[in-house]
Design an enzyme around this catalytic site. Structure first.
Site, PDB file in Angstrom:
ATOM      1  N   GLY A 223     101.331  57.083  55.462  1.00 40.24           N
ATOM      2  CA  GLY A 223     100.116  56.583  54.459  1.00 40.24           C
ATOM      3  C   GLY A 223      99.543  57.757  53.845  1.00 40.24           C
ATOM      4  CB  ALA A 224      98.090  58.392  50.797  1.00 41.43           C
TER       5      ALA A 224
ATOM      6  CE  LYS B 179      92.167  58.246  59.883  1.00 42.40           C
ATOM      7  NZ  LYS B 179      90.711  57.688  59.556  1.00 42.40           N
TER       8      LYS B 179
ATOM      9  CG  PHE C  92      88.950  63.148  52.956  1.00 40.89           C
ATOM     10  CD1 PHE C  92      87.993  63.732  51.972  1.00 40.89           C
ATOM     11  CD2 PHE C  92      88.252  61.949  53.611  1.00 40.89           C
ATOM     12  CE1 PHE C  92      86.711  63.339  51.900  1.00 40.89           C
ATOM     13  CE2 PHE C  92      87.110  61.592  53.628  1.00 40.89           C
ATOM     14  CZ  PHE C  92      86.261  62.126  52.317  1.00 40.89           C
ATOM     15  N   GLY C  93      93.600  62.750  52.147  1.00 42.04           N
ATOM     16  CA  GLY C  93      94.960  63.486  52.189  1.00 42.04           C
ATOM     17  C   GLY C  93      95.895  62.481  52.921  1.00 42.04           C
ATOM     18  CD  GLU C  94     101.177  63.728  52.628  1.00 46.77           C
ATOM     19  OE1 GLU C  94     102.091  63.522  51.567  1.00 46.77           O
ATOM     20  OE2 GLU C  94     101.521  64.691  53.801  1.00 46.77           O
TER      21      GLU C  94
ATOM     22  CG  ASP D 113      84.049  48.836  54.997  1.00 45.80           C
ATOM     23  OD1 ASP D 113      84.474  47.645  54.579  1.00 45.80           O
ATOM     24  OD2 ASP D 113      85.199  49.788  54.868  1.00 45.80           O
TER      25      ASP D 113
END
Length: 993
Positions: A635-636, A660, A639-641, A753
């Site tokens: 996934g993405a 991450k 902040f990055g992959e 959240d």
């Protein structure tokens, strides 16, 4: 034609006529081996006749005027005839089973006058087996009878006049034979016979080529059912297939049957018909398992026929592990754009991939370090005391950090790209090089660490300065952790002196301490480990009881003053944020910077640290990048992959992890925000909260490593498995989420959240709370959404006071938990469906709440409604929610209560875009409005002709109509519930919460 015979003239004329038409010109069958054929012999046969006046040999011509020999007898006038005719000795060769074919004519006795008592219409066939020719005497008792031969057709005088042919053919078998040869004998007992031909033969399977195997001539077996197994021999340039030798079976009829196995052409050859031909120039075949020759791969050739592999062109190579069909390749060119960054005695190198990878995908990099004397122009290898991160050779990424270099020294670094054929090349190495000069070195290792005082909850340590400070030491860092934890989680304390007191420890626990020094050049190495055990509770109590009461009172007073100062200080600085603000929380939840009392673990906001990196290192374990193996991108993130992989710590088995990564080109703020999540997660340790394995901050890319949750996000997981779980299983998931939130609330952490998308599910269906690090700021837009750098988060999960007044507390998390309950029981449906955010806010303010999902027990929906109380003080605590769910799990019958028994009726939430059902005149119009008109006939056939009757339907009623699609059941039932609510509201019976 001249005839010589003692027989009556009418008999002889008949025989001559028969001879002229006896030869049929039949070709010999290919599977027969002839031992005797009287028709093929043109000279006299000279068989033995006994008595001499019995059987008589005569000669004649066939239709081709070829002489043929035959024997006749016709002693029909006298009784008791015993006329024998014996062949010459017949060698049987390799035969075991002999066939005898007789062709003859026989006169009908009824057509001969005066012979009714003496004429016969049969004769006997005998054989005698012997190893050699026994002479011309016939000993009747030595012969074995084969059969009595009778004619299928006999001829008369009339047939002679009409010139009709009535030739009989009989075949008999002899065997098995054990001697080298045999005689055949014919016994006449009073018949009128003409023996036209005698053929003796045996059968064999003739040599053939089958499946590239040669099977030789093979004599058939001795029995009719015999199958003779024969192993074949491969043709030239062929070999037997592995464990599948070629075999065939020769039948008794001389036919090849049941082929087994085969031969295949050897390497360098391919099959053409029944042969193997060599591969031509420019072609090859590497294995006998390949069917055809193939053209040589790129950059290779074969200059002779029958090649099993192709040779590489000059400067091209094939690695030992490369299969023959792979093109020849060459070493890569040098890396490009080599740059460096010096940090005191540490050098970071980065480069771009080579312009030419040599035609291979296995390019890695290796680093050669040389220490140089530029005055003398000489360089020597750096030696083994230099450290490389992640490693010196076999580098997959295009960066490396070289550590532990000497201060103020000159170095040259060569970066070489290598692939699978680099070691085969004799050409000069291609590399990129850079020369640097290091700066000041970090301090050497701290020594002489000693324990000065050990109490129940504290330890005092002292140590000596490093032998080589290499500068001014500005502080020392003490790292400590419980020995049983084995550095899985650790804490740090910093001081400027060579002694320190570490407090808030557990009684009766063994701790490990290590110390390192810090200068402008960076941190030195940690000191050797020092194990210290704190005192037990009983020991500490005994010690304290011996103290003077006045001293005890004074100590307590001072401690109270210190605590008060820290609390005020914490309140002042508590308005600083990490990622999102806690400043709007009320009561004791506003003070997120807590003094840590014994026995209570409290959340500490990482932003209270002046240096956020200190927060990361205090709460998160630093991992060695070489222990992490990234396997695939799953996934993405913002902040990055996000990747999956494996973590292998020394002395432990490897575990699956999610990784991450921080994208290339990040800003310092992005790095701090990224690591803030790790600082938060590192403080949590609960089975229903995602566990942080550690971080990588001293290499690239920067990584956060957490446990791997196989089933991913809860909302997508539920949608994928719609309707597949029992209510108990769903309640178990909800209980796990509530337990995780109870733990976070007890620590003073507000999630803000909480949603099904932020709950992760592992392979055992354990749900864990996640997503702690996103930076969220409330905007004053009419849609009332959170805005992040990665996108907008909808308000459907957010409590009214959090939207309107920005008041975030554990009570607002409880509201969000109620929405998560609804998501779980509806299998991942979107809360409030397609309503706009403004419509959702308006409906909530008017007191409307989400209706119960289909098949949702009343008790669960009641708990949702409790979580959605407008007054936050009336909402249950997470501790109470866990208790309620535990009772439901212990008493499953409570989950079977019909929805209609809710103690407090509510008005289901109404979408402003939902059709007004009071405007419909028929059931058909209603079905058309919700796009379910396909079921109009189903409703009509079941008697649902009015909207009032439809409004009273249950899910069982809908299913009884033959509506089998779960999605259609849900859609119709949801519309019925809304219709029912509109009707109740119209009559004034709707009660809002």
């Amino acid at each position: 034609m001249v005839l010589r015979s003692r027989l009556p003239p009418w008999i002889m004329l008949c025989s001559v006529w028969l001879l002229r038409f006896a030869h049929t010109g039949e070709a010999q069958a290919a599977k027969e081996v002839i031992l005797l054929d009287s028709k093929a012999q043109q000279t006299e046969l000279e068989w033995i006749s006994s008595p001499p006046n019995g059987w008589e040999e005569i000669s004649g011509l066939d239709e081709n005027y070829t002489p043929i020999r035959t024997y006749q007898v016709c002693q029909v006038m006298e009784s008791n005839q015993n006329n024998w005719l014996r062949t010459n000795w017949i060698a049987k060769s390799n035969a075991q089973r002999i066939f005898v074919e007789l062709k003859f004519t026989l006169r009908d006795c009824n057509s001969l006058p005066g012979v009714l008592g003496t004429c016969k219409e049969t004769f006997n066939l005998y054989y005698y087996e012997t190893d050699y020719d026994t002479g011309r005497n016939i000993r009747e008792n030595q012969y074995v009878k084969i059969d009595t031969i009778a004619a299928d057709e006999s001829f008369t005088q009339g047939d002679l006049g009409e010139r009709k042919m009535k030739l009989n053919t009989e075949v008999r078998e002899i065997g098995p034979l054990s001697k080298k040869g045999f005689y055949l004998a014919f016994q006449d007992v009073g018949a009128c016979i003409a023996l036209v031909s005698v053929k003796v033969y045996y059968k064999k399977c003739w040599s053939i080529i089958e499946n590239l195997a040669i099977f030789p001539d093979t004599v058939t077996g001795s029995e009719f059912s015999s199958l003779v197994e024969v192993r074949g021999t491969c043709v030239s340039s062929a070999e037997e297939e592995a464990e599948n030798s070629p075999k065939m079976h020769c039948s008794a009829e001389g036919e090849w049957l049941v082929p087994i196995g085969k031969c295949i052409c050897k390497a360098g050859y391919q099959q053409k018909g029944d042969t193997c031909e060599p591969c031509g120039r420019g072609f090859y075949k590497s294995s006998s398992q390949d069917l055809q020759c193939s053209r040589c791969p790129t950059h290779s050739f074969s200059d002779k026929e029958g090649s099993s592999r192709c040779d590489c062109e000059d400067s091209y190579y094939r690695a030992p592990s490369d299969p023959p069909y792979v093109a020849c390749t060459r070493p890569p060119s040098a890396p490009q754009n080599l740059i460096f960054n010096i940090n005191q005695t540490t050098v970071s190198l980065e480069w771009s991939p080579p312009a030419d990878n040599g035609g291979r995908n296995d390019v890695t990099y290796r680093i050669l370090c040389k220490r140089c004397s530029w005055e003398q122009g000489e360089c020597v290898p750096c030696g083994s005391n230099i450290g490389y991160m992640p490693q010196q050779t076999g580098l997959v990424d295009n960066y490396v950090t070289v550590m532990d270099l000497l201060a103020h020294a000159n170095y040259t670094f060569e970066v070489e790209a290598v692939n699978g054929v680099s070691d085969l090349s004799r050409s000069q190495r291609l590399f990129a090089a850079v020369s640097i000069t290091t700066g000041q070195a970090a301090p050497s290792q701290v020594s002489g660490v000693m324990k000065e005082r050990v109490l129940q909850r504290s330890v005092e340590l002292s140590w000596q300065e490093p032998e080589h400070p290499n500068g001014v030491i500005t502080e020392y860092e003490i790292k400590y952790y419980e020995k049983d934890q084995r550095e899985r989680t650790y804490s740090t304390v910093k001081t400027k002196s060579t002694s320190a007191s570490i407090n808030n420890l557990k009684p009766g626990t063994v701790y490990v301490f290590q110390i390192r020094a810090f200068t402008a050049a960076g941190y030195g190495n940690y000191s050797p480990r020092l194990d210290v055990a704190t005192l037990e509770e009983a020991t500490a109590t005994a010690v304290s009881s011996e103290q003077n009461p006045v001293i005890i009172i004074a100590v307590v007073a001072v401690a109270g003053t210190i605590i008060l100062v820290f609390m005020v200080f914490g309140f002042i600085i508590g308005r600083r944020h990490c990622g999102y603000s806690k400043a709007d929380q009320e009561g004791d939840e506003e003070l997120y910077f807590h003094f840590k009392f014994p026995g209570t673990k409290t959340y500490i906001d990482p932003e209270t640290y002046e240096d956020p990196n200190r927060a990361v290192h205090q709460f998160a374990k630093e991992l060695d990048a070489s222990c992490i193996k990234i396997e695939r991108v799953i996934g993405a993130g913002e902040f990055g992959e996000v990747c999956s992989g494996r973590l292998k710590l020394p002395g432990k088995r490897d575990v699956a992890v999610a990784i991450k990564t921080l994208k290339v080109g990040y800003t310092e703020k992005q790095r701090r925000d990224f690591l803030c999540e790790a600082s938060i997660m590192g403080q949590f340790d609960h089975p229903n909260v995602v566990h942080l394995e550690g971080v990588v901050t001293r290499g690239k890319p920067v990584m956060i490593v957490i446990e791997y949750m196989e089933n991913g996000a809860l909302d997508a997981f539920l949608r994928k498995h719609d309707g597949q779980f029992t209510v108990i299983q769903l309640v178990g998931m909800l209980r796990g989420i509530a337990a995780g939130m109870r733990y976070l609330a007890d620590m003073g952490y507000v999630h803000r959240d909480l949603a099904a998308r932020n709950i992760l599910v592992n392979s055992n269906l354990v749900c864990k709370v996640s997503d702690f690090g996103l930076s969220r700021v409330i905007e004053d837009d009419p849609e009332a959404v959170y805005t992040t750098t990665g996108g907008k988060i909808p308000v459907r999960w957010t409590a009214p006071e959090a939207i309107q007044y920005r008041k975030f507390t554990s009570a607002s998390d409880v509201w969000s938990y109620g929405i998560v309950m609804w998501e779980v029981m509806s299998y991942g449906e979107r809360p409030y469906w397609d309503m706009s955010n403004q419509d959702v806010i308006k409906a909530i303010e008017e007191g409307y709440r989400l209706p119960a999902p289909m098949d949702c027990p009343a008790g669960l929906h009641q708990l949702m409604l409790d979580c959605w109380q407008k007054e936050r003080g009336e909402r249950p605590k997470f501790e109470q929610i866990v208790g309620i769910l535990d009772k439901m799990i212990r008493n499953p019958n409570s989950l079977k209560t019909p929805l209609g028994t809710c103690s407090r009726p509510i008005s289901p939430l109404l979408d402003q875009n939902t059709p007004d059902f009071t405007t419909f005149c028929s059931v058909g119009e209603w079905l058309q409005a919700i796009k379910m008109e396909r079921y109009k006939d189903n409703f009509t056939a079941a008697g649902y002709n009015s909207l009032e009757s439809v409004a009273r339907m249950t899910i069982e009623d809908v299913m009884s109509l033959g509506i089998t699609l779960v999605g259609h059941q849900k859609k119709i039932m949801s519309s019925i519930q809304t219709m029912r609510a509109q009707m109740l509201h119209l009559h004034g019976t709707g009660i809002q919460v």
